[in-house]
Design a protein around this motif. Structure first.
Motif, PDB file in Angstrom:
ATOM      1  N   TYR A  71     -12.986  21.322  27.387  1.00  0.00           N
ATOM      2  CA  TYR A  71     -11.702  21.916  27.745  1.00  0.00           C
ATOM      3  C   TYR A  71     -10.606  21.086  27.097  1.00  0.00           C
ATOM      4  N   ARG A  72      -9.414  21.657  27.037  1.00  0.00           N
ATOM      5  CA  ARG A  72      -8.321  20.964  26.359  1.00  0.00           C
ATOM      6  C   ARG A  72      -7.046  21.049  27.189  1.00  0.00           C
ATOM      7  N   ASP A  73      -6.214  20.039  27.006  1.00  0.00           N
ATOM      8  CA  ASP A  73      -4.922  19.962  27.682  1.00  0.00           C
ATOM      9  C   ASP A  73      -3.866  19.756  26.607  1.00  0.00           C
ATOM     10  N   SER A  74      -3.145  20.816  26.284  1.00  0.00           N
ATOM     11  CA  SER A  74      -2.166  20.735  25.203  1.00  0.00           C
ATOM     12  C   SER A  74      -1.001  19.808  25.549  1.00  0.00           C
ATOM     13  N   ALA A  75      -0.678  19.696  26.797  1.00  0.00           N
ATOM     14  CA  ALA A  75       0.422  18.811  27.200  1.00  0.00           C
ATOM     15  C   ALA A  75       0.091  17.350  26.905  1.00  0.00           C
ATOM     16  N   LYS A  76      -1.206  17.038  26.881  1.00  0.00           N
ATOM     17  CA  LYS A  76      -1.643  15.662  26.629  1.00  0.00           C
ATOM     18  C   LYS A  76      -2.263  15.497  25.249  1.00  0.00           C
ATOM     19  N   ASN A  77      -2.281  16.581  24.453  1.00  0.00           N
ATOM     20  CA  ASN A  77      -2.907  16.533  23.116  1.00  0.00           C
ATOM     21  C   ASN A  77      -4.329  15.995  23.190  1.00  0.00           C
ATOM     22  N   THR A  78      -5.047  16.423  24.198  1.00  0.00           N
ATOM     23  CA  THR A  78      -6.364  15.853  24.462  1.00  0.00           C
ATOM     24  C   THR A  78      -7.400  16.951  24.700  1.00  0.00           C
ATOM     25  N   VAL A  79      -8.584  16.714  24.160  1.00  0.00           N
ATOM     26  CA  VAL A  79      -9.736  17.558  24.431  1.00  0.00           C
ATOM     27  C   VAL A  79     -10.751  16.700  25.184  1.00  0.00           C
ATOM     28  N   TYR A  80     -11.433  17.325  26.129  1.00  0.00           N
ATOM     29  CA  TYR A  80     -12.368  16.621  26.979  1.00  0.00           C
ATOM     30  C   TYR A  80     -13.772  17.207  26.852  1.00  0.00           C
ATOM     31  N   LEU A  81     -14.749  16.385  27.156  1.00  0.00           N
ATOM     32  CA  LEU A  81     -16.125  16.850  27.254  1.00  0.00           C
ATOM     33  C   LEU A  81     -16.693  16.307  28.565  1.00  0.00           C
ATOM     34  N   GLN A  82     -16.773  17.168  29.561  1.00  0.00           N
ATOM     35  CA  GLN A  82     -17.359  16.792  30.833  1.00  0.00           C
ATOM     36  C   GLN A  82     -18.866  16.954  30.723  1.00  0.00           C
ATOM     37  N   MET A  83     -19.581  15.858  30.929  1.00  0.00           N
ATOM     38  CA  MET A  83     -21.031  15.861  30.766  1.00  0.00           C
ATOM     39  C   MET A  83     -21.690  15.572  32.114  1.00  0.00           C
ATOM     40  N   ASN A  84     -22.432  16.534  32.598  1.00  0.00           N
ATOM     41  CA  ASN A  84     -23.138  16.400  33.871  1.00  0.00           C
ATOM     42  C   ASN A  84     -24.642  16.437  33.647  1.00  0.00           C
ATOM     43  N   SER A  85     -25.380  16.026  34.665  1.00  0.00           N
ATOM     44  CA  SER A  85     -26.855  16.041  34.602  1.00  0.00           C
ATOM     45  C   SER A  85     -27.359  15.410  33.314  1.00  0.00           C
ATOM     46  N   LEU A  86     -26.837  14.260  33.000  1.00  0.00           N
ATOM     47  CA  LEU A  86     -27.170  13.602  31.740  1.00  0.00           C
ATOM     48  C   LEU A  86     -28.638  13.201  31.687  1.00  0.00           C
ATOM     49  N   LYS A  87     -29.182  13.277  30.481  1.00  0.00           N
ATOM     50  CA  LYS A  87     -30.584  12.955  30.225  1.00  0.00           C
ATOM     51  C   LYS A  87     -30.653  11.812  29.206  1.00  0.00           C
ATOM     52  N   PRO A  88     -31.744  11.071  29.193  1.00  0.00           N
ATOM     53  CA  PRO A  88     -31.872  10.006  28.183  1.00  0.00           C
ATOM     54  C   PRO A  88     -31.705  10.527  26.754  1.00  0.00           C
ATOM     55  N   GLU A  89     -32.113  11.748  26.497  1.00  0.00           N
ATOM     56  CA  GLU A  89     -31.973  12.309  25.144  1.00  0.00           C
ATOM     57  C   GLU A  89     -30.525  12.631  24.775  1.00  0.00           C
ATOM     58  N   ASP A  90     -29.613  12.507  25.715  1.00  0.00           N
ATOM     59  CA  ASP A  90     -28.189  12.662  25.399  1.00  0.00           C
ATOM     60  C   ASP A  90     -27.593  11.370  24.831  1.00  0.00           C
ATOM     61  N   THR A  91     -28.366  10.307  24.829  1.00  0.00           N
ATOM     62  CA  THR A  91     -27.894   9.031  24.302  1.00  0.00           C
ATOM     63  C   THR A  91     -27.550   9.162  22.826  1.00  0.00           C
ATOM     64  N   ALA A  92     -26.319   8.800  22.470  1.00  0.00           N
ATOM     65  CA  ALA A  92     -25.831   8.935  21.099  1.00  0.00           C
ATOM     66  C   ALA A  92     -24.405   8.406  21.027  1.00  0.00           C
TER      67      ALA A  92
END
Length: 124
Positions: A71-92
Motif C-alpha cells: 500500500y502507499r501513502d502519498s502524503a508521506k511519499n512512502t510505499v509499504y509492504l506488510q508481511m505476515n505469516s513469514l516463512k524462512p523462505e522469505d529470507t532475503a
C-alpha cells in the motif's frame, strides 16, 4: 531522478510479521508505480509486489499472495509492504523500485530506480 530509501527489515521468527517502508524523494511520488523485489543468497532477484500510481491496483507473486500487502501513502511519499505469516523462505534482501509502469516492474524491465535494500531474516 528518484531516491529510494527502505527501512523496516530485521530478524523475526517464522509466523511473525514485519512492515517494510520505502520513502521516495526527488520527483513527484504520485507519478510512479512502485514495487518490491527480493534477492536471497545465491538466487536471482525476484518480483514480490507492485502497486499502481493511484494505489488502486496491486499485484503479488504467487509465493506471497494472501500473506503480504502493498500500500502507499502519498502524503508521506512512502510505499509499504506488510508481511505476515513469514516463512524462512522469505529470507532475503528486499528492494524497493519505482517506474512509470507497473508492467515494467512486474517484468523487471528497464528499472532505473532502486533502493539500497533492507535485510529480512526469518528464523525457523
Amino acid at each position: 531522478q528518484v531516491q529510494l530509501v527502505e527501512s523496516g527489515g530485521g530478524l523475526v521468527q517464522a509466523g511473525g510479521s514485519l512492515n517494510l517502508s520505502c520513502t521516495a524523494s526527488g520527483r513527484t511520488f504520485q507519478s510512479f508505480a512502485m514495487g518490491w523485489f527480493r534477492q536471497a543468497p545465491g538466487k536471482d532477484r525476484e518480483f514480490v509486489s507492485a502497486i499502481s500510481r493511484s494505489g488502486g491496483t496491486t499485484y503479488y507473486a504467487d509465493s506471497v499472495k494472501g500473506r503480504f500487502t502493498i500500500y502507499r501513502d502519498s502524503a508521506k511519499n512512502t510505499v509499504y509492504l506488510q508481511m505476515n505469516s513469514l516463512k524462512p523462505e522469505d529470507t532475503a534482501v528486499y528492494y524497493c523500485t519505482a517506474d512509470l509502469s507497473t508492467i515494467s516492474i512486474r517484468t523487471m524491465t528497464n528499472l532505473d530506480y532502486w533502493g539500497q535494500g533492507t535485510q529480512v531474516t526469518v528464523s525457523s
